[in-house]
Enzyme design. Structure first.
Site, short mmCIF file in Angstrom:
data_model
loop_
_atom_site.label_atom_id
_atom_site.label_comp_id
_atom_site.label_asym_id
_atom_site.label_seq_id
_atom_site.Cartn_x
_atom_site.Cartn_y
_atom_site.Cartn_z
N GLU A 15 50.77 84.81 63.95
CA GLU A 15 50.71 85.22 65.36
C GLU A 15 49.85 86.48 65.49
OE1 GLU A 15 54.49 86.43 66.95
OE2 GLU A 15 53.80 86.28 69.02
N GLU A 49 62.14 85.63 63.83
CA GLU A 49 61.53 86.95 64.03
C GLU A 49 62.57 88.07 64.01
OE1 GLU A 49 59.55 86.02 67.78
OE2 GLU A 49 60.93 87.33 68.84
N ASP A 84 57.78 79.43 73.22
CA ASP A 84 58.87 80.29 72.75
C ASP A 84 59.99 80.28 73.78
OD1 ASP A 84 60.47 82.30 71.75
OD2 ASP A 84 58.84 83.75 71.49
N ARG A 97 59.84 82.61 60.61
CA ARG A 97 59.02 83.57 61.37
C ARG A 97 59.23 85.02 60.97
NH1 ARG A 97 55.85 83.81 64.98
NH2 ARG A 97 57.09 84.80 66.63
N ARG A 103 50.20 80.06 72.25
CA ARG A 103 51.58 80.00 72.75
C ARG A 103 51.54 80.05 74.26
NH1 ARG A 103 56.30 84.58 72.76
NH2 ARG A 103 55.08 85.24 74.56
N HIS A 136 62.76 81.90 73.31
CA HIS A 136 63.28 83.26 73.21
C HIS A 136 64.81 83.34 73.23
CE1 HIS A 136 62.59 87.62 73.28
NE2 HIS A 136 61.37 87.30 72.91
N TRP A 163 68.36 86.65 75.44
CA TRP A 163 67.02 86.50 75.97
C TRP A 163 65.99 86.58 74.86
CZ3 TRP A 163 63.35 90.36 75.54
CH2 TRP A 163 63.82 91.56 74.98
N GLU A 210 59.87 77.55 69.54
CA GLU A 210 60.39 78.74 68.85
C GLU A 210 61.70 79.23 69.46
OE1 GLU A 210 57.37 81.72 68.67
OE2 GLU A 210 58.81 83.35 68.54
N TYR A 244 60.56 87.42 81.30
CA TYR A 244 60.03 88.12 80.13
C TYR A 244 59.09 87.17 79.38
CZ TYR A 244 59.89 90.30 75.54
OH TYR A 244 59.46 90.86 74.37
C1 CS2 Z 1 58.03 87.33 70.92
C2 CS2 Z 1 58.04 88.80 70.62
O1 CS2 Z 1 55.95 87.23 69.79
C3 CS2 Z 1 56.99 86.63 70.04
O2 CS2 Z 1 57.24 85.53 69.61
O3 CS2 Z 1 59.23 86.71 70.78
O4 CS2 Z 1 56.93 89.35 71.21
C4 CS2 Z 1 59.28 89.60 70.99
O5 CS2 Z 1 59.62 89.41 72.32
C5 CS2 Z 1 59.03 91.06 70.76
O6 CS2 Z 1 58.55 91.27 69.47
C6 CS2 Z 1 60.28 91.88 70.99
O7 CS2 Z 1 60.09 93.18 70.54
MG MG Z 2 59.18 84.91 69.64
#
Ligand code: CS2
Ligand code: MG
Length: 405
Positions: free
Chosen positions: A342, A265, A213, A286, A149, A215, A405, A239, A161
């Site tokens: 992942e 996620e 990602d 995910r 990634r 996000h 975010w 993602e 971030y």
């Molecule tokens: C991220 C995560 O791994 C990913 O794809 O989106 O690390 C996410 O930011 C964190 O799990 C938030 O706690």
């Molecule tokens: Mg993610």
């Protein structure tokens, strides 16, 4: 005669970041471990388990895993949501661990046995600009990864971030009271993404799987534009292009692009994502094993997804413990439409608390053949790292408005 649940204990430990561990002990002294970590809201799940769930489980047959799942889900009027489902997930993982240990077999054998020899894994690379990102991706390739990634900086911003700048942590859960604040700039990101990712693809060649990602930061118009502009990059997946609540709006993104999409996620049950799957608005789902109610419920989501040719690519950040990674790998080994896991990786202190028997080799993971999930927890080590309040950062637009975010 089934073993009965004798004790339910919650351990909160912070070997560089916070983890919530569930320990279930049976009348025969078998111990099962579950992961109840919810990044930034850890103590809510710890209390849910300690104060509400644990007392109701003592005396129940430990091998009635599905019934206990239904008891905790249907038996509570207040269903779903990350706290509830992370708590149910922890119980479910611990009970599968106990069953495997009791029968002397790894959990994947209880799920029907291996359908593959090994599980493709991806990890993270980050660089503020293209040269830094190339270095980071190549370092991951040198470690054996075949899927990476790639996250990058945005001109004009100080921090993003998910992106390293100098020695800083790139997914910080900052310690102390209250989250750090970052600024976000969508137009600058949309200009930067195709340039960086096209340059990266040219450098790494066609074979390495690249993922990215977004996000949850974009709206459907922006997301469609980004996904279309990235088609020449041949991403494995793009993602979280839009916030996860706006599910039907993924149709608008889909209509503009053939870039594969991944999301989920932050979903906690099949009811959060069944339309996404049945309408095939995503290619990869995910959902993380511990946040989605455990092995029992992840299996249901993936079985449903199999019908629609949607594959699993579960979340595996360092903010879930190695118990979750192990559980996800047992599901992955035994589930046909499981595509990729992942593996963000852990800081060095984490292995003082968690000893995991899953292994990484040549870009692939295997859960190992130890009975149960194959992870043990050193409670004395855990006690050396007490909980510390920590928060993920938040993001605001340049005018100060709160931003997804
Ligand atoms: C991220 C995560 O791994 C990913 O794809 O989106 O690390 C996410 O930011 C964190 O799990 C938030 O706690
Ligand atoms: Mg993610």
């Amino acid at each position: 005669m089934s073993q009965l649940i004798d004790a339910v204990d919650v351990i909160v430990t912070s070997p560089s970041r916070n983890y919530v561990v569930l320990k279930i002990t049976t009348s025969d002294g078998v111990v099962g471990w579950g992961d109840a970590t919810l990044n930034g809201r850890e103590l809510a799940v710890a209390s849910y388990l300690r104060d509400h769930v644990g007392p109701t489980l003592v005396g129940k047959a430990a091998d009635r895993i599905e019934d206990i799942w239904q008891y905790l889900y249907r038996g509570v009027y207040w269903r779903r949501g990350p706290v509830t489902m992370a708590a149910i997930g922890a119980v479910d993982l611990a009970l599968w661990d106990i069953l495997g240990k009791t029968l002397g077999v790894p959990v994947h054998r209880l799920l029907g046995g291996a359908v593959r020899d090994r599980i493709l894994s991806y990890t993270h690379a980050t660089g503020w600009d293209l040269p830094e990102l190339i270095d980071s991706v190549e370092a991951r390739r040198d470690q054996g990864f075949r899927a990476v990634r790639a996250q990058f900086g945005v001109p004009g911003l100080d921090k993003v971030y998910g992106v390293t700048r100098g020695a800083a942590s790139y997914e910080p859960a900052g310690r102390g009271v209250g989250p750090a604040e970052e600024t976000w700039d969508t137009p600058a990101y949309l200009r930067q993404a195709p340039t960086i990712l096209t340059g990266l693809r040219e450098h790494v060649g066609p074979d390495l799987h690249l993922l990215h990602d977004a996000h949850h930061r974009l709206n459907p118009t922006e997301a469609g534009r980004l996904a279309r502009s990235l088609e020449p990059v041949d991403l494995y997946w793009l993602e979280d292009v839009i916030p996860a609540e706006n599910q039907h709006l993924l149709r608008a993104v889909r209509d503009k692009t053939t870039t594969p999409l991944a999301i989920g996620e932050v979903f906690n049950t099949i009811w959060d994502c069944h339309e996404l799957i049945s309408e095939r608005l995503v290619d990869y789902i995910r959902t993380a094993v511990s946040h989605v109610g455990g092995i029992s419920h992840l299996r249901k989501i993936l079985a449903f997804a199999e019908v629609y040719q949607v594959k699993g690519g579960p979340h595996g950040p360092s903010d879930v413990s190695p118990i979750s990674i192990a559980a996800s790998l047992h599901v992955g080994l035994a589930t046909t439409n499981f595509a990729i896991q992942e593996l963000m990786g852990y800081g060095p202190l984490v292995s003082e608390v968690f000893q995991a028997s899953y292994r990484f080799d040549d870009g692939y993971l295997h859960p190992g053949d130890a009975p149960g999930l194959g992870v043990t927890v050193d409670e004395q080590a855990a006690a050396r790292f007490p909980y510390e309040q920590a928060y993920l950062p938040i993001a605001r637009d340049r005018d100060g408005t709160m931003k997804d975010w």
